[in-house]
Design a protein around this motif. Structure first.
Motif, PDB file in Angstrom:
ATOM      1  N   VAL A 166      -6.594  -2.738  -7.528  1.00 15.50           N
ATOM      2  CA  VAL A 166      -6.291  -2.828  -6.096  1.00 15.50           C
ATOM      3  C   VAL A 166      -4.930  -3.302  -6.158  1.00 15.50           C
ATOM      4  O   VAL A 166      -4.118  -2.912  -5.137  1.00 15.50           O
ATOM      5  N   SER A 167      -4.409  -4.014  -7.101  1.00 13.22           N
ATOM      6  CA  SER A 167      -3.166  -4.587  -6.884  1.00 13.22           C
ATOM      7  C   SER A 167      -2.109  -3.320  -7.487  1.00 13.22           C
ATOM      8  O   SER A 167      -1.048  -3.216  -6.762  1.00 13.22           O
ATOM      9  N   SER A 168      -2.419  -2.588  -8.269  1.00 11.77           N
ATOM     10  CA  SER A 168      -1.783  -1.351  -8.440  1.00 11.77           C
ATOM     11  C   SER A 168      -1.901  -0.357  -7.228  1.00 11.77           C
ATOM     12  O   SER A 168      -0.708   0.361  -7.135  1.00 11.77           O
ATOM     13  N   ALA A 169      -2.620  -0.104  -6.436  1.00 10.52           N
ATOM     14  CA  ALA A 169      -2.868   0.693  -5.518  1.00 10.52           C
ATOM     15  C   ALA A 169      -1.599   0.242  -4.201  1.00 10.52           C
ATOM     16  O   ALA A 169      -1.012   0.776  -3.600  1.00 10.52           O
ATOM     17  N   ALA A 170      -1.503  -1.084  -4.242  1.00 13.70           N
ATOM     18  CA  ALA A 170      -0.718  -1.598  -3.218  1.00 13.70           C
ATOM     19  C   ALA A 170       0.689  -1.750  -3.628  1.00 13.70           C
ATOM     20  O   ALA A 170       1.816  -1.749  -2.978  1.00 13.70           O
ATOM     21  N   ALA A 171       1.219  -1.923  -5.032  1.00 18.17           N
ATOM     22  CA  ALA A 171       2.244  -1.935  -5.499  1.00 18.17           C
ATOM     23  C   ALA A 171       3.385  -1.007  -5.332  1.00 18.17           C
ATOM     24  O   ALA A 171       4.496  -1.421  -4.653  1.00 18.17           O
ATOM     25  N   PRO A 172       3.062   0.195  -5.338  1.00 20.48           N
ATOM     26  CA  PRO A 172       4.304   1.212  -4.835  1.00 20.48           C
ATOM     27  C   PRO A 172       4.920   1.314  -3.483  1.00 20.48           C
ATOM     28  O   PRO A 172       5.857   1.061  -3.172  1.00 20.48           O
ATOM     29  N   VAL A 173       3.726   0.851  -2.533  1.00 20.16           N
ATOM     30  CA  VAL A 173       4.138   0.722  -1.086  1.00 20.16           C
ATOM     31  C   VAL A 173       5.023  -0.696  -0.768  1.00 20.16           C
ATOM     32  O   VAL A 173       6.035  -0.593  -0.027  1.00 20.16           O
ATOM     33  N   VAL A 174       4.619  -1.472  -1.534  1.00 16.71           N
ATOM     34  CA  VAL A 174       5.458  -2.950  -1.576  1.00 16.71           C
ATOM     35  C   VAL A 174       6.582  -2.710  -1.970  1.00 16.71           C
ATOM     36  O   VAL A 174       7.750  -2.969  -1.505  1.00 16.71           O
ATOM     37  N   LEU A 175       6.834  -2.014  -3.121  1.00 10.65           N
ATOM     38  CA  LEU A 175       8.194  -1.848  -4.045  1.00 10.65           C
ATOM     39  C   LEU A 175       9.190  -1.002  -2.846  1.00 10.65           C
ATOM     40  O   LEU A 175      10.389  -1.300  -2.705  1.00 10.65           O
ATOM     41  N   SER A 176       8.557   0.085  -2.181  1.00  9.88           N
ATOM     42  CA  SER A 176       9.093   0.786  -1.198  1.00  9.88           C
ATOM     43  C   SER A 176       9.849   0.184  -0.210  1.00  9.88           C
ATOM     44  O   SER A 176      10.989   0.297   0.237  1.00  9.88           O
ATOM     45  N   SER A 177       9.029  -0.741   0.403  1.00 12.53           N
ATOM     46  CA  SER A 177       9.279  -1.696   1.546  1.00 12.53           C
ATOM     47  C   SER A 177      10.409  -2.488   1.063  1.00 12.53           C
ATOM     48  O   SER A 177      11.338  -2.789   1.940  1.00 12.53           O
ATOM     49  N   LEU A 178      10.346  -3.092  -0.084  1.00 20.41           N
ATOM     50  CA  LEU A 178      11.173  -4.204  -0.600  1.00 20.41           C
ATOM     51  C   LEU A 178      12.682  -3.425  -0.742  1.00 20.41           C
ATOM     52  O   LEU A 178      13.779  -4.069  -0.238  1.00 20.41           O
ATOM     53  N   ILE A 179      12.543  -2.134  -1.251  1.00 21.38           N
ATOM     54  CA  ILE A 179      13.882  -1.598  -1.313  1.00 21.38           C
ATOM     55  C   ILE A 179      14.483  -0.947  -0.234  1.00 21.38           C
ATOM     56  O   ILE A 179      15.642  -1.216   0.044  1.00 21.38           O
ATOM     57  N   GLU A 180      13.639  -0.706   0.839  1.00 20.08           N
ATOM     58  CA  GLU A 180      14.326  -0.520   2.317  1.00 20.08           C
ATOM     59  C   GLU A 180      14.889  -1.488   2.962  1.00 20.08           C
ATOM     60  O   GLU A 180      15.855  -1.618   3.407  1.00 20.08           O
ATOM     61  N   LEU A 181      14.262  -2.981   2.748  1.00 23.52           N
ATOM     62  CA  LEU A 181      14.629  -4.155   3.141  1.00 23.52           C
ATOM     63  C   LEU A 181      15.993  -4.711   2.608  1.00 23.52           C
ATOM     64  O   LEU A 181      16.940  -5.295   3.227  1.00 23.52           O
TER      65      LEU A 181
END
Length: 408
Positions: A359-374
């Protein structure tokens, strides 16, 4: 000619590890690693943006995480070899569903079905088989298995890429369905027969009090320790998944440039090297030590990359450290629960651990992409490293619980 006698326990263990290694290479190769190579062709077929195809995989991984606890209970109740045989048949069916998908919606349903099958045939099931069959040798056999299965990506990435030059993606998936049905499934049936014959000859049986149970944590702290282990692996898995799923574009965004692919290629050999090192030097050590090392090196890798970019040498150090952490994690995910809690209920515990981690692995790529954008790639890596470091702190708490139980 004199007939051969029954296999001795070490021989049985060696045969079992090689058979499991073959089934794990097929399982991970066809159910997971081939997807990244075939995804662009799938996207072109259905005229979808490529991120949608990978979003389907994220959804499927989430579904696999949800079903993992149920899969673990099935392993404990029915025996891992029987469950793996059924899982191989189901995986073949899911691959055929994807291969015949007339629409994108059916494709997504097939990808989800495929990842629902994975907890029944991949590492958790194989680890459970070794825990059932190998007694005190199970932790060492798990290390041997991860060495063999670690070549799944090395074999299936180039194999799938080569097959694409002569076949379309649908035909490749039909071929991979055949591998699951006509190779992996018979292997799992052979493992079941091997286990049954061993039990009939009075070898290791599936008794609840066995490997690890004599040194397991006291019952009154096992519940707390299990939740700590679940959270620790979920946090470390979050960091690894966030970085590994987009390693090459992440390196490029930090200015590594054309060396990104070469640097990323260091990751695989580092995984294999650390597994050999653990095999040579880890005998007699409690798995919590390797767990702490794995969970420490992953955030360090992220910090090294953020601090040294765009230096190629720093990026190379990052890839090697990430490989070390990943290689150790794949081992301790099987050996640590066995050492802390014993064999009784082992499959169910692995299911809980995998559920949180997936579950955490499924969310991780989206979170990292969002953090990079921010915030940009450097600060984003720092935040991801902090999450991984939290996993290390959780496992420090597990180590303290173990020390207290030993001293009591």
């Amino acid at each position: 000619m004199r007939s051969r006698g029954p296999l001795r326990a070490p021989q049985r263990g060696t045969v079992a590890v090689w058979l499991l290694g073959l089934s794990q290479i097929i399982g991970y190769g066809t159910l997971y690693y081939a997807y990244a190579i075939l995804a662009p062709e799938m996207a072109r077929t259905f005229d979808w943006p490529l991120p949608w195809i990978f979003a389907a995989l994220s959804l499927a991984l989430l579904a696999g995480g949800i079903v993992s606890p149920f899969a673990g209970r099935c392993l404990d109740r029915y025996g891992s070899a029987r469950v793996m045989a059924c899982g191989s048949v189901a995986a073949a069916g899911a691959l055929l569903l994807i291969a015949s998908a007339p629409t994108g919606a059916v494709l997504v349903a097939g990808v989800v079905a495929l990842q629902l099958c994975s907890p029944f045939v991949e590492y958790n099931a194989a680890f459970a088989y070794l825990a059932e069959s190998e007694g005190q040798a199970a932790p060492r056999r798990i290390v041997h298995l991860t060495l063999i299965a670690g070549f799944a990506s090395t074999l299936f990435w180039p194999l799938t890429d080569s097959l694409l030059t002569v076949l379309d993606w649908r035909s490749i998936l039909v071929f991979y369905a055949g591998l699951n049905l006509f190779v992996a499934m018979p292997v799992h049936l052979a493992l079941r027969r091997l286990q049954r014959r061993s039990a009939e000859r009075g070898a290791q049986t599936i008794a609840p009090a066995a490997v690890g149970d004599d040194t397991a944590l006291p019952l009154h702290v096992q519940g707390q320790a299990l939740w700590m282990v679940v959270i620790g692996f979920a946090l470390s898995g979050f960091l690894f998944s966030a970085i590994s799923t987009q390693m090459v574009p992440l390196l490029a965004s930090l200015g590594i440039g054309t060396a990104s692919v070469m640097v990323a290629a260091l990751f695989g050999p580092a995984q294999v090297f650390v597994r050999f090192a653990n095999l040579a030097g880890g005998a007699g050590r409690h798995p919590i030590e390797a767990t702490l090392a794995a969970c420490a090196v992953l955030p360090v890798a992220a910090v090294v990359l953020a601090a040294t970019a765009p230096a190629t040498a720093g990026a190379a150090a990052f890839a090697i450290l990430l490989g070390f952490g990943s290689g150790l994690t794949s081992i301790v995910r099987g050996t640590l629960p066995l050492a802390l809690f014993g064999r009784s209920g082992y499959g169910a515990r692995l299911g809980k651990i995998s559920s949180a981690q997936l579950v955490s692995s499924a969310a991780a790529p989206v979170v990292l992409s969002s953090l990079i954008e921010l915030f940009g790639p450097g600060p984003a890596l720092g935040l991801i490293a902090a999450i991984g470091a939290a996993g290390f702190l959780v496992f420090l708490g597990v180590a303290r619980l173990r020390r207290q139980s030993v001293a009591a």
